[in-house]
Design an enzyme around this catalytic site. Structure first.
Site, PDB file in Angstrom:
ATOM      1  N   ASP A  67      44.127 -50.300  22.845  1.00 17.23           N
ATOM      2  CA  ASP A  67      43.811 -51.699  22.559  1.00 17.23           C
ATOM      3  C   ASP A  67      42.516 -51.828  21.756  1.00 17.23           C
ATOM      4  O   ASP A  67      41.797 -50.842  21.563  1.00 17.23           O
ATOM      5  CB  ASP A  67      43.697 -52.500  23.878  1.00 17.23           C
ATOM      6  CG  ASP A  67      42.834 -51.822  24.929  1.00 17.23           C
ATOM      7  OD1 ASP A  67      42.157 -50.821  24.599  1.00 17.23           O
ATOM      8  OD2 ASP A  67      42.816 -52.265  26.075  1.00 17.23           O
ATOM      9  N   ASN A 136      41.882 -56.519  38.144  1.00 20.09           N
ATOM     10  CA  ASN A 136      43.024 -57.413  38.387  1.00 20.09           C
ATOM     11  C   ASN A 136      44.355 -56.725  38.076  1.00 20.09           C
ATOM     12  O   ASN A 136      45.385 -57.370  37.976  1.00 20.09           O
ATOM     13  CB  ASN A 136      42.887 -58.693  37.549  1.00 20.09           C
ATOM     14  CG  ASN A 136      42.856 -58.410  36.051  1.00 20.09           C
ATOM     15  OD1 ASN A 136      42.963 -57.259  35.625  1.00 20.09           O
ATOM     16  ND2 ASN A 136      42.715 -59.444  35.248  1.00 20.09           N
ATOM     17  N   HIS A 138      45.087 -55.028  35.295  1.00 23.66           N
ATOM     18  CA  HIS A 138      45.516 -54.943  33.893  1.00 23.66           C
ATOM     19  C   HIS A 138      45.510 -53.496  33.410  1.00 23.66           C
ATOM     20  O   HIS A 138      44.718 -52.672  33.865  1.00 23.66           O
ATOM     21  CB  HIS A 138      44.688 -55.855  32.976  1.00 23.66           C
ATOM     22  CG  HIS A 138      43.303 -55.433  32.658  1.00 23.66           C
ATOM     23  ND1 HIS A 138      42.186 -56.173  32.977  1.00 23.66           N
ATOM     24  CD2 HIS A 138      42.817 -54.349  32.006  1.00 23.66           C
ATOM     25  CE1 HIS A 138      41.100 -55.570  32.546  1.00 23.66           C
ATOM     26  NE2 HIS A 138      41.454 -54.459  31.951  1.00 23.66           N
ATOM     27  N   GLU A 143      47.166 -58.363  30.746  1.00 25.52           N
ATOM     28  CA  GLU A 143      46.630 -59.102  31.874  1.00 25.52           C
ATOM     29  C   GLU A 143      47.766 -59.547  32.806  1.00 25.52           C
ATOM     30  O   GLU A 143      48.942 -59.508  32.413  1.00 25.52           O
ATOM     31  CB  GLU A 143      45.872 -60.334  31.352  1.00 25.52           C
ATOM     32  CG  GLU A 143      44.649 -59.996  30.505  1.00 25.52           C
ATOM     33  CD  GLU A 143      43.416 -59.616  31.329  1.00 25.52           C
ATOM     34  OE1 GLU A 143      43.565 -59.074  32.442  1.00 25.52           O
ATOM     35  OE2 GLU A 143      42.296 -59.856  30.841  1.00 25.52           O
TER      36      GLU A 143
HETATM   37  C1  GLP Z   1      39.134 -52.347  29.825  1.00 22.76           C
HETATM   38  C2  GLP Z   1      40.200 -51.700  28.909  1.00 22.76           C
HETATM   39  C3  GLP Z   1      41.148 -50.891  29.718  1.00 22.76           C
HETATM   40  C4  GLP Z   1      40.379 -50.248  30.851  1.00 22.76           C
HETATM   41  C5  GLP Z   1      39.992 -51.306  31.857  1.00 22.76           C
HETATM   42  C6  GLP Z   1      39.072 -50.810  32.965  1.00 22.76           C
HETATM   43  O1  GLP Z   1      38.715 -53.565  29.463  1.00 22.76           O
HETATM   44  N1  GLP Z   1      40.902 -52.561  28.052  1.00 22.76           N
HETATM   45  O2  GLP Z   1      41.796 -49.943  28.888  1.00 22.76           O
HETATM   46  O3  GLP Z   1      41.187 -49.316  31.510  1.00 22.76           O
HETATM   47  O4  GLP Z   1      39.498 -52.444  31.185  1.00 22.76           O
HETATM   48  O5  GLP Z   1      37.786 -50.639  32.485  1.00 22.76           O
HETATM   49  P1  GLP Z   1      36.659 -49.838  33.260  1.00 22.76           P
HETATM   50  O6  GLP Z   1      37.045 -48.409  33.206  1.00 22.76           O
HETATM   51  O7  GLP Z   1      35.395 -50.140  32.500  1.00 22.76           O
HETATM   52  O8  GLP Z   1      36.647 -50.361  34.653  1.00 22.76           O
END
Ligand code: GLP
Length: 244
Positions: A67, A136, A138, A143
């Protein structure tokens, strides 16, 4: 679904890095799907260190990103492209032509999103997709409410995701939308490797294990994938008990 419980954050990151390297040693032309987020930082550190020590070559690999934020320059210091260039591509000497990024700066984003999917297919699909998980549930930026068969598309970020990532944009407006591979796109990867670490992820991990195909928690859609591995550190695993 295979669950790997580890004894520390360090061990969890090493395990994931080790699985990536094992795959590349066995299949040097692996198509790897990369994820960003804080969870992946120690994984990429371990990967770079281990790859240098063992002299594993990534020269035949191809890379796709899950993404990217919309509305910022791809070379913005907090873009996912910059994240991955600094932590993975440059340290491993991976060349630009090996990597395809979500076309978040495209003028015709819908056509470009389709083109991104086509590019993945033209390389035979993703062999190993790395994944973190949002609090959450995602995955990528799919989402809650995202559909199981969703494809690469523009998504609006939820307030909780905006809050979780706001610190990455000090003194400026945080993007409120992104271009993300869809859940259907992710499910087509031949192997899924998810890492969850830290206490903040314990509730979502419990939810994933206790629910099936729950649109309110997109990560539950991964559970039927035939090759889905979930690696946990003790904190992320603290609300589940697999020994009963
Ligand atoms: C982000 C990314 C995801 C990631 C998730 C968890 O915003 N878009 O690919 O896995 O949210 O992030 P973190 O590892 O900082 O908790």
């Amino acid at each position: 679904m295979k669950i790997v419980q580890t004894d520390s954050l360090h061990e969890a990151s090493q395990v994931v890095a080790g699985m990536i390297l094992e795959r590349i040693l066995a299949h040097p032309d692996t198509v790897l799907g990369l994820a960003t987020g804080k969870t992946m930082e120690p994984v990429y550190e371990a990967l770079v260190k281990e790859a240098r020590e063992t002299q594993v070559s990534f020269s035949q690999c191809r890379f796709f990103m899950l993404d990217e934020y919309l509305g910022i320059n791809p070379n913005h210091p907090s873009s996912f492209r910059t994240y991955i260039k600094e932590r993975v591509l440059r340290p491993l000497g991976i060349e630009d032509h090996q990597c395809t990024f979500p076309p978040a700066d495209s003028e015709n984003i819908e056509a470009a999103a389709l083109g991104y999917e086509e590019k993945i297919k033209s390389l035979g699909g993703i062999d190993l997709q790395l994944l973190g998980v949002g609090r959450n549930g995602h995955i990528g930026f799919n989402e809650p409410g995202s559909l199981k068969h969703s494809r690469t598309r523009v998504v609006e970020l939820t307030q909780s995701t905006i809050e979780a990532n706001r610190s990455e944009f000090p003194g400026e407006e945080m993007p409120k939308s992104a271009l993300s591979m869809g859940i259907g796109t992710i499910l087509e990867a031949k192997n899924l490797l998810m890492l969850a670490t830290g206490e903040a992820k314990a509730p979502v991990i419990k939810h994933i294990l206790n629910h099936h195909e729950d649109e309110d928690c997109p990560a539950t859609f991964l559970k039927d994938h035939p090759h889905f591995t979930l690696v946990l550190d003790p904190e992320a695993a603290s609300k589940i008990n697999l020994k009963i």
